[in-house]
Design an enzyme around this catalytic site. Structure first.
Site, mmCIF file in Angstrom:
data_model
loop_
_atom_site.group_PDB
_atom_site.id
_atom_site.type_symbol
_atom_site.label_atom_id
_atom_site.label_comp_id
_atom_site.label_asym_id
_atom_site.label_seq_id
_atom_site.Cartn_x
_atom_site.Cartn_y
_atom_site.Cartn_z
ATOM 1 N N GLY A 547 69.040 47.769 -33.464
ATOM 2 C CA GLY A 547 69.243 47.577 -32.048
ATOM 3 C C GLY A 547 70.080 48.336 -32.039
ATOM 4 O O GLY A 547 70.566 49.227 -31.853
ATOM 5 N N ASP A 665 81.461 32.211 -26.531
ATOM 6 C CA ASP A 665 80.182 32.959 -26.316
ATOM 7 C C ASP A 665 79.471 32.440 -27.293
ATOM 8 O O ASP A 665 78.570 33.231 -27.099
ATOM 9 C CB ASP A 665 80.255 34.202 -26.132
#
Length: 903
Positions: A547, A665
């Protein structure tokens, strides 16, 4: 001819031409080299018809298409005086098939023309360029063939004729071997292969050979069978201590915790002695131990009628599991004789299957000694008993006992006699703050008293009758009052008696660690060193990129550090050219993660800060982000397992809220999943969310906010609390039950905010249990004070998991809203042009071929499909079946073609 040093015995025709000369063998010097050639040059004669035929060329049976490569020179007709009318600069190529060599027999009628050969360049003066042309002879079927070249008046020399066919060479692709295959006349020729040793495939592996001799489009790849992994195109046995359980898995994995391999080629790792798997544990997951003993068991009097409150702390060792339950046993002794308490004694809420660390016991007799035993159980207790009942005894591993004697005297209230004497164990803590006061009808504290105590109990007196009191107790830590508090509510009776104990026992309270904001440190490097351990980069091996983040790439790797178990890790890197501020921002997340230690919070292994390339090393989560994992497994995971995943996330958030940390978040993209489907909260840097998705954030003067997951008060006033995290958790619940669907679909951020302020809430996902959806709605209450707290959420999810029947009632589902279908039209409002377009709109495009093969090629046909029709075309997964069925229901309802859809 160059190799043999003589002519090849090719036939010329006509054989007798008088003074005329046809094709003949010649040796020439061309561009400084000696060449043999067949040449002819009768440019001045009219009506030339000279033939040159090869010997019989035998054909490989499968070679129906051959290539003929010619090298030749042609002289410019303008170089011959007076021959411009009869001279040619081209010649023709013919072919004739036969099953046997016909010798010198030659008949022009047996030949068919293949092509006319024209040069790219012709000979002028001293320059004699060699032309190379390749032509295809196709459709061959007999045992052999002849080639023939016809001259009709050119000056030409044939230097070389090369006849060949193309093949796709024998190869191994995706663990399947394919034989050498002659390229056919079709663009793609289908070739079946064979799986290599220890590899399997559901269908015959297949690949296609092109006309140019190249392999393309492999289909139905082979995969190594359980116990084997692919290494350099070979299936090799898993090494001892590693296993591979299923065919689709790529690599052998390290045997999970508390298991052991049996040797080479293991498909599973059995539990080591003393560890077990529960019936619903995956066979590929770790094994668990039995729990230790409950701790700090205490008994506190509640009522003069003989009520006792038993409280305890969880065992220090849970066996590595979160599914702890408790049971309480009661024995009463009259003198030397002891016996079970019997059915008279009442337990609230129950005596078995307890998930909370407390139980109220009533209906006790006076002047008897009572002994209470609390047993701890976890998910493998039953398995341990089955495996060896004598060795392991009852389902729990340990129990703690406290004895009480009820005197049957005294009245509560006014500070009078204590009716119970407790001899239970307990250790006094440091200083404590005890606050109590009265509550009004709105549950607000109106008057209060504050005491700082150096003991674990307090006597309360002079209480008003018929009044509600709230008690709260907090420990005093180095940083002041903080950590968790014990809170309880009681009401005095009208006659002045109370229904709560005069002594408020605090022995079960342990001061909790609180979160420290690393940004409060003057030097951010100090925070990193305080909360994270340093790792030498030589102990880290990067393997592959998995990633990319804002600061750099993320790798999968191996950590081999002294004193640690070798294992896979995720490695976040800082890209070159960073500023010092970027480096501090990068490492601040490690300073936050390093303060947490919980099975549902991503674990920080350490950091690299003392070398040029800074890194953050965390545990490796094999299944990656939760939202992507759910989308990849849409409809494959049962509801109870989804609720179990939510239970893990809520447990992690309860831990964070207990530490006074607000995540800000919380979203499925920031939850990571391992091979055991255990979910862990990650990503502790709100300033770095969704930088590449402008529609995912809403810019304010204070930074960016992930609108779709954020509570309205946090959007409007930047008021982030645990209550706003609860709102976000409700969105995560919706994402999980909707298998990774995007919250609020394609609505813009402004549309989302407007809808929420107008009391719109996301509808129930398909097949969502009603109890789960009701919890979502509670999390989305406009008033944050009315939302449940994370301890309440954990408790409710635990109850649902203990009672699977409670998940059978499904919330109402409206496919027109939940799947966001524009009826029979596409996103622009125009009708769906094809079934494939419709399937793509509901993310089911993998079934396009199934519909086509079943003859379902128009939307009108689709609208008449029943549930059985959908099954019959090959849609088997329950989630996929229902998604398609509900979509058709929505289409029917909006187009009014049918009023009822038979399900």
């Amino acid at each position: 001819m160059k190799a043999s040093g003589s002519e090849l015995g090719w036939l010329t025709w006509p054989s007798e031409q008088g003074d005329k000369r046809g094709w003949e063998v010649a040796q020439k010097t061309l561009n400084g080299s000696q060449f043999y050639s067949y040449s002819v040059c009768n440019v001045g004669e009219r009506e030339q018809d000279n033939w040159l035929r090869t010997t019989f060329i035998q054909r490989r049976p499968s070679a129906s298409r051959v290539m003929v490569e010619l090298q030749f020179v042609v002289r410019d007709c303008n170089s011959f005086d007076g021959a411009s009318l009869t001279c040619k600069e081209t010649f023709n190529m013919y072919t004739s098939e036969a099953d046997a060599d016909v010798g010198t027999t030659f008949r022009k009628g047996q030949f068919k023309k293949v092509t006319t050969i024209a040069p790219d360049e012709i000979t002028r003066k001293n320059l004699q360029p060699v032309n190379t042309e390749t032509r295809v002879v196709d459709g061959l079927s007999l045992k052999g063939f002849y080639l023939a070249f016809q001259d009709i008046g050119a000056c030409v020399a044939i230097l070389s004729v090369r006849v060949y066919y193309k093949t796709c060479p024998a190869t191994v692709k995706s663990l399947a071997s394919f034989p050498e295959t002659v390229a056919g006349s079709q663009a793609l020729s289908k070739v079946d292969g064979v799986c290599m040793e220890n590899a399997v495939s559901e269908k015959v592996p297949r690949i296609y050979c092109t006309m140019d001799g190249e392999w393309v489009v492999p289909v139905s790849q082979c995969q190594c069978k359980p116990g084997y992994e692919e290494i350099k195109e070979v299936c090799q046995e898993c090494q001892p201590g590693y296993f591979k359980a299923a065919v689709p898995s790529e690599k052998c994995e390290l045997c999970p915790a508390n298991t052991q391999g049996t040797g080479y080629g293991d498909a599973a790792c059995p539990c080591t002695p003393g560890f077990y798997r529960a019936e619903d544990d995956p066979p590929t997951g770790p094994c668990s131990g039995l729990p230790g003993a409950p701790q700090d068991l205490q008994a506190t009097t509640q009522l003069s009628s003989g009520r006792v409150l038993l409280t305890w702390s969880p065992p220090g060792d849970t066996g590595g599991r979160a599914d702890l339950t408790y049971s309480v046993e009661c024995r009463r002794c009259d003198g030397a004789a002891c016996q079970a308490c019997g059915e008279k004694v009442r337990y609230e809420p129950a005596s078995t299957g307890l998930t909370e660390t407390r139980v109220s016991v009533s209906q006790l007799d006076a002047h008897l000694n009572y002994t209470f035993t609390v047993n701890a159980h976890n998910g493998v207790s039953a398995a341990a008993s089955k495996a060896s009942p004598r060795a392991h005894g009852p389902p729990s591993t340990a129990a703690l006992t406290t004895s009480l004697q009820y005197t049957g005297e005294g009245v509560w209230g006014g500070g009078t006699t204590v009716g119970f004497q407790t001899g239970g164990p307990g250790t006094a803590l440091g200083h404590l703050i005890c606050i109590w006061g009265t509550l009004d009808d709105n549950l607000n504290m109106t008057t209060y008293t504050v005491l700082v105590l150096d003991r674990t109990s307090v006597r309360v007196s002079d209480l008003a009758p018929a009044t509600t009191y709230l008690f709260r107790v907090q420990p005093i830590t180095e940083g002041g009052a903080g950590g968790a508090s014990i809170e309880d509510e009681f009401k005095t009776l009208a006659d002045g008696n109370t229904n709560f104990p005069a002594c408020f026992e605090l022995k079960q309270l342990k001061p909790l660690k609180t979160y420290v904001d690393p940004h409060t440190y003057e030097d951010p490097n100090t925070a990193v060193l305080k909360f994270a351990s340093e790792i030498h980069p030589n102990h880290i091996t990067k393997q592959k990129v998995i990633g990319a983040g804002e600061f750099g790439e993320v790798f999968r790797g191996i950590l081999r550090a002294p004193g640690r178990t070798e294992g896979p890790v995720a490695i976040k890197t800082l890209k070159p050219g960073y500023s010092e501020k970027q480096r501090q921002d990068f490492l601040s997340e490690a300073s936050i993660m390093g303060q947490f230690s919980h099975q549902n919070i991503i674990r920080l292994e350490g950091v690299v800060t003392k070398f040029k390339h800074a890194m953050i090393v965390t545990e490796y989560m094999e299944n990656g982000a939760l939202d992507k994992y759910l989308r990849d497994h849409d409809g494959e995971i049962p509801s109870i397992q989804l609720v179990g995943m939510l239970r893990g996330i809520s447990g992690g958030m309860k831990y964070l809220s207990d530490m006074s940390y607000v995540h800000r978040d919380l979203a499925a993209r920031n939850i990571l999943v391992n091979t055991n489907l255990e979910c862990k909260v990650s990503d502790f840097g709100l300033s770095r969310v969704l930088e590449d998705d402008p529609e995912g954030t809403y810019t304010t003067s204070g930074g960016k906010i992930p609108i779709r997951w954020t509570a309205p008060e946090a959007i409007a006033y930047r008021k982030f609390t645990s209550a706003s995290d609860v709102w976000s958790f409700g969105i995560v619940m919706w994402e999980v039950m909707a298998f990774g669907e995007r919250p609020y679909w394609d609505m813009s951020n402004h549309e989302v905010m407007k809808a929420i302020n107008e009391a719109f809430r996301l509808p129930a996902p398909m097949d969502c249990p009603s109890a789960v959806y009701q919890l979502m709605l509670q999390c989305w209450l406009q008033e944050r004070a009315k939302r449940p707290r994370f301890p309440d959420i954990v408790s409710l999810l635990d109850k649902l998991l203990r009672s699977p029947d409670s998940l059978k009632t499904i919330a109402d589902f409206d496919p027109r809203v939940s799947i966001r279908l524009p009826s029979t039209s596409g996103s622009d409002g125009s009708p769906f042009r094809s079934v494939s377009e419709w399937l793509e709109s509901i993310k089911m495009s993998q079934y396009s071929e199934n519909f086509a093969c079943a003859g379902m090629v128009t939307m009108e046909q689709v609208l008449h499909m029943r549930n059985e029709d959908i099954k019959n075309i090959g849609v088997r997964l329950p989630g996929h079946l229902k998604r398609i069925a509900y979509s058709i229901l929505g289409l029917k309802d909006q187009t009014s073609t049918l009023s009822v859809f038979a399900m």
